[in-house]
Design an enzyme around this catalytic site. Structure first.
Site: not given
Ligand code: BGC
Length: 727
Positions: A258-261
């Site tokens: 994932t991208d962060w969050g």
């Protein structure tokens, strides 16, 4: 003999270790199955999500290591704290800062992309990273996107050619590249939720190609999902993007991170292609008294779904297989090298890329180069002459070992000149996601600069954008196309007192230039990393002949850009969704087709020499699908300096049954020529590259008939046209 036995058995053990070290793909698959059979369900789930800001847990019981990641993409980022975004203040994590990827794209030189990849991969390896979060290949759609500087421009072919060698170089070090942000994260405003609607044709022709080759030819071992949504589903758990296109059509065997969050739902994450969840809010560990990471979508909630049978075990097994495969390629690969960092070779690579990427946009009366031996007074004006540009910008921020600012580079090279610097304008100190006003008085800065300029023999203005919020920075878009901080007005005042005037723009984006007719020279200087000042002085002094070409169009005004032409629903959207009404007409495709003259065209870039491209021919007139189309032309350096030119091949389809761009880049080649030298250059591409994505059959369609091949050294400077046909 008895005494020899221990030696023989030691030799046998060493031989066994050695043969084990050379693992074949089959034996890796067997090993993966072997490990999988020993893991508990809990251990499998733990491998699918973070244990800190930038790592995932291993399985200590079995000696399986943790995975460590770092941004990316322009250098290896400083160490971040375990649980929050603060810097960890290590003293051994300063690195080589390479030029931003827009600059790399502007070199039009795939060899330099490979050198970049090798060097940054070595630094990542030395810093004990297993995954480097880069490169980024989101398409440049609007000059307002705060993150354009991290990407490779507006053209899918250019980005595709440039991204592959970077990945190869990184991964040769046993460090995984993580191509980002898949996909349609083409603006920062509302990036965490905006739902992008785009036609299949634009998706396949414009936004996917660089990702596709990154996977199929670059063989990237990981990919990062984007924050935004595509057709109502978040990109990090998107059935079409991840299951159908990435994993099925492109046969991706690596890890989707994932991208962060950017994960939002457990079941969707489980079923729609996500393998590893990172960055879900953990600051201060507020979510749980024990371990906030257990509350990730792919942590306890996932475990419960697996235990209850709501999600089959095969789902987690597939994710863990991918993660273990990544580990056998990186931290469980016994053959990987040890890397190196801050060595002269890396600094030379950074300098060379910076030199080759700088684009000379305008050069009236040969304003550049400026003779470094002349005794004169040079007024160096502007905040960007001294501002650190490795700081700021968001996740690509770097802790550079050193950074030569433009002023320092000029002072070192122009030893005979009297160099006087004046700040001219001020933007405020570096800050992320907020703007801190400058404490300086704008009027007195301006007055001081005018005074300095009026007494100088020539003025070099260093302006542009910087890495602050609403400039070239993650998490927000630019608010205007104009130069900020009163730079336009300042330039107007300065040229009144001294019209021997050159501008060096430091930015990762196009800007409006209302003052263009009043200045003699303009150079696009990008964010160039720790060798900034040296590279800029190399070009200004003429030690190096500029050869960079624009990887995106500079429109005269914002409304001339296609994303903006279609109004707010096209950019930035209504805060919930946006519709890419510009469709396939991104960048020069739009300007060419609609005959909207740009300020500076895609592919444009001047040299201190002059080049002549002639005698363009095609080996045949008629081609069949799948055949290589080879073009030959003569390139002559007709000027008085050695230099490089980029032969650019564009193709259009007159009378197509679908709307098409007037022409599209299909091939290019950078040629190095001594003064007076000429060379016969061959460039080729495949007939299949001329197909369009046909939505009626959900596949590529190669129309038969006549195509027009345009050969030139910029999208707006075509010197020769050839007709060919496809049978
Ligand atoms: C960025 C990514 C980056 C990640 C980790 C995110 O905010 O979008 O590009 O890799 O943070 O720093």
């Amino acid at each position: 003999m008895n005494r020899l036995l221990p030696i023989i058995s030691l030799l046998l053990i060493l031989l066994a270790i050695e043969s084990k070290a050379q693992v074949s793909p089959e034996s890796i698959d067997e090993k993966i199955e072997n490990i999988l059979s020993q893991l508990t369900l809990k251990e499998k789930v733990a491998m699918c999500h973070a244990q800190s800001k930038f790592s995932t847990p291993g399985v200590p019981r079995l000696g399986i290591p943790e995975i460590w990641m770092s941004d990316g993409p322009h250098g290896v980022r400083g160490e971040i704290n375990w649980d929050n975004w603060g810097y960890a203040d290590w003293t051994n994590d300063s690195i080589t800062a390479f030029p931003a990827l827009t600059c790399l794209a502007a070199t039009f030189n795939p060899k330099l992309s490979y050198d970049y990849g090798v060097a940054i991969g070595e630094e990542a390896r030395y810093r004990k990273k297993d995954v480097l979060l880069g490169p980024g290949v989101n398409i440049y759609r609007t000059p307002l996107n705060g993150r354009n500087f991290e990407y490779m421009g507006e053209d899918p072919h250019l980005a595709s050619i440039m991204v592959v060698p970077y990945i190869h170089g990184v991964q040769e070090n046993g460090v995984a590249a993580c191509v980002k942000h898949y996909v349609l994260n083409n603006q920062e405003l509302w990036r965490d939720h905006i739902n992008v609607e785009v036609s299949d044709r634009a998706l396949y022709e414009i936004y996917l190609p660089a990702f596709k080759v990154a996977i199929e030819e670059g063989k990237a071992w990981s990919i990062m999902g984007a924050y935004n949504q595509f057709r109502g589903q978040y990109c990090c758990h998107n059935e079409v993007l991840l299951n159908n296109i990435l994993k099925e059509d492109w046969a991706f065997d690596g890890v989707v991170i994932t991208d962060w969050g950017a994960a939002h739902d457990t079941k969707e994450s489980a079923l729609y292609g996500l393998d590893m969840e990172m960055g879900t809010g953990t600051d201060g560990l507020t979510l749980s008294t024990k371990n906030a990471y257990d509350n990730y979508y792919l942590a306890n909630p996932f475990l419960e779904m697996l235990q209850s049978g709501e999600v089959p075990i095969s789902v987690v097994d597939d994710k863990v297989r991918r993660i273990l495969r990544l580990m056998f390629r990186t931290n469980m690969n016994p053959n990987r090298s040890f890397g190196r960092m801050n060595n002269v070779e890396h600094q030379e690579v950074a300098r060379e890329i910076a030199q080759e990427g700088i684009v000379l946009l305008k050069n009236d009366n040969s304003f550049f180069p400026i003779d470094p031996n002349k005794k004169m007074t040079i007024a160096v004006i502007g905040e960007n002459a001294t501002r650190s540009m490795t700081i700021g910008g968001g996740s690509s921020e770097l802790k550079a070992k050193y950074e030569i600012a433009p002023l320092e580079g000029i002072q070192k090279r122009f030893k005979n000149a009297n160099i006087v610097h004046s700040m001219g304008y001020a933007s405020g100190p570096p800050a992320y996601a907020r703007v801190i006003p400058s404490p300086y008085d704008a009027d007195s800065l301006k007055r001081a600069a005018i005074e300095v300029a009026s007494k100088a023999d020539l003025v070099l203005f260093f302006g542009g954008l910087n890495k602050n919020h609403h400039q070239d920075c993650e998490g927000g878009d630019r608010l205007q196309y104009a130069l900020p901080f009163g730079q336009n007005e300042l330039i107007d005042e300065l040229v009144k007192v001294n019209n021997n005037f050159g501008v060096v723009l430091i930015s990762g984006n196009a800007v409006a230039m209302p003052w263009l007719p009043k200045v003699n020279g303009v150079m696009q200087g990008w964010f160039l990393g720790n060798e900034t000042g040296h590279a800029i002085a190399d070009i200004i002094s003429g030690d190096v002949n500029p050869s960079g070409k624009l990887p995106f169009t500079f429109p005269v005004k914002l409304e001339d850009n296609s994303a903006h032409h279609f109004g707010e629903i096209s950019y930035p959207g209504d805060s919930i969704k946006q519709i890419y009404k510009d469709d396939i007409f991104v960048g020069y495709r739009w300007h060419d087709t609609k005959k909207i003259k740009p300020l500076f065209a895609f592919g444009h870039g001047l040299s201190y020499s002059s080049f002549n491209i002639s005698n363009a021919t095609s080996s045949k007139k008629t081609y069949t699908p799948g055949e290589e189309i080879t073009l030959t032309c003569k390139v002559a350096n007709t000027g008085s300096k050695d230099g490089m030119e980029v032969v650019q091949i564009y193709v259009g389809k007159p009378n197509s049954k679908v709307e098409r761009a007037l022409k599209e880049l299909k091939a290019f080649k950078k040629v190095n020529l001594k003064k007076g030298e000429n060379q016969t250059v061959q460039v080729s591409f495949n007939a299949d590259d001329l197909a369009f994505y046909d939505e009626s059959i959900s596949d590529w369609n190669l129309e038969k008939g006549t195509y027009l091949i345009s050969i030139g050294n910029a999208s707006d400077n075509i010197v020769s046209e050839i007709e060919i046909s496809i049978k």
